[in-house]
Design an enzyme around this catalytic site. Sequence first.
Site, PDB file in Angstrom:
ATOM      1  N   CYS A   8       0.980  -0.799  -0.017  1.00  0.00           N
ATOM      2  CA  CYS A   8       0.204  -0.142   0.080  1.00  0.00           C
ATOM      3  C   CYS A   8       0.184   1.632   0.303  1.00  0.00           C
ATOM      4  O   CYS A   8       1.678   1.179   0.591  1.00  0.00           O
ATOM      5  CB  CYS A   8      -0.890   0.117   0.734  1.00  0.00           C
ATOM      6  SG  CYS A   8      -2.269   0.932   0.919  1.00  0.00           S
ATOM      7  N   ASP A 131      -5.787  -2.919  11.127  1.00  0.00           N
ATOM      8  CA  ASP A 131      -5.260  -2.582  11.610  1.00  0.00           C
ATOM      9  C   ASP A 131      -4.631  -2.041  12.924  1.00  0.00           C
ATOM     10  O   ASP A 131      -5.867  -1.969  13.761  1.00  0.00           O
ATOM     11  CB  ASP A 131      -4.522  -0.689  10.584  1.00  0.00           C
ATOM     12  CG  ASP A 131      -4.149  -0.604   9.879  1.00  0.00           C
ATOM     13  OD1 ASP A 131      -3.298  -0.374  11.379  1.00  0.00           O
ATOM     14  OD2 ASP A 131      -4.214   0.979   9.916  1.00  0.00           O
TER      15      ASP A 131
END
Length: 218
Positions: A8, A131
């Site tokens: 990412c 996360d």
Amino acid sequence: MKLDIKICGLSTADAVDRAVERGATHIGFIFFEKSPRNIAPEIAGELADRVRSRAKIVAVTVDANDEDLDDIVSLLHPDILQLHGHETPERILHIKALYGLPVMKVFSVREATDLHRVDPFIGVADRFLFDAKAPKGSDLPGGNGVSFDWNLMASLDEGVNYMLSGGLNKDNVADAIASTRATGIDVSSGVESAPGLKDVGMIDAFFDAVADAKANKR
Ligand SMILES: O=C(O)c1ccccc1N[C@@H]1O[C@H](COP(=O)(O)O)[C@@H](O)[C@H]1O
């Protein structure tokens, strides 16, 4: 074992090419002004065109409005929308109706009760991403390079399909894979030499570590 691997916060052709050559199933672009990884949708679209048929293109947004989403979707043509803010189930249904794209909803975790927040989103979001909670004072809801206690994931309903992120790197990814039921892993700052600067050597080392972990799990 099938494991998705998402790299990412990409912003250069070298890093995009290397990530996909090494087996990234997903590549992510960040659309969040405060991020060192923020990228213009036009540029992200050009980078995505290099690899479109080989990896899924993920647009990462944080409480984006319809106007910004229109720009991102029309210029990037993502396969998946990653919603990394405080989007409600109603907002997600609206976004899905607008674009017809799968949504990956992100939840930040510090303690077991954080996992219950997923319940109203089951059947609404297509996939989940867990996360770590951002450290106090951080401008970013993700991309902080911090991990959470992966053992907490054992208390999540087994039917929930999720990716894991937060401070993953070559040294801890094997442990993350071994200690969770994640069907995908997601890394950003763990393959950077400085905030926003992806390092192809670190991308290589990350994929080497994943390959070792998968070999040992067989
Ligand atoms: O990376 C960013 O700058 C970012 C900004 C806003 C929302 C999400 C962001 N990144 C996401 O954070 C996680 C974990 O990152 P890290 O590996 O701990 O650095 C990842 O899902 C990114 O998509």
